[in-house]
Write a protein that holds these residues in place. Sequence first.
Motif: not given
Length: 259
Positions: A164-166, A168-171, A189-191
């Motif tokens: 999962i990539t989080l 503000n440009s889209g997850s 999960v990568l932020g």
Amino acid sequence: MWMKQAIRSTKRNPSHFEKVAKHYNSLHDSNSTVPSVNVPTNSKPRRGRPKKNKGTPLMEKMPIKFQPHISKIIDVLPDGNCGFRAVAALLGMGEHLWHDIRKKMIDEMKIRAEKYGAMYGAKLCQTIIDALHVAPEELVTEEKWFTIPDMGYIVATTFKVVLITLSNSGSTTFLPLAGAAPISHHIIVLGHVNRNHWVQAKLKGKHPIPRTAPQWRYHRDSDAEGWETSYKRRMTQYQKELEEQNLTKEQIVVDLTKD
């Protein structure tokens, strides 16, 4: 959510090495406010200049709707390999083994060359492989950063994980393209923060899950279909929360227009 524009990892700020390294070490903990700047692993000159963290906690840089589901943000060295460092750490290998992550992803692309060729085309495949090829002491520049969505499928398939990539440009959620789903799945999960740095994210309990990246349905093997089955309800929850957030924003806008 599919992001057409690639998200990339940290740029470098070599001219402030000693100052940055000292500051980083004094602040670094699991949820500290750490500038997203470059801390080189040696004193050789580096190219590029990152956007600096101006004091905002890393948690606050995550998508607002997902913040309640995040228990911890863990930073990694911002040396241009941050995406690979974060993956290595989340797999329990230790971030110092970032180079092994790159090598295994290259091996995966060679094993399924035909599949990735169909997904990306020969030119982009070669670009990704070139980006993954890095010597341990190489000065990593922008063209060799960790990128999403291109490398998301490769990570998921190589290590048989749900990625999962989080941002503000889209997850987005990336699932393995091949292999039957095991009974127990490993979610990492990568932020993405400051538009140039990757961090580890730890989520709480039965958190919602962003929708699957669209190319997965067209290019996965038939035996990989089961990877998504377990998460459909949580993906629906994610979409519901997203719609509720958007509705709230619309209502606020309407309220602001009232006398």
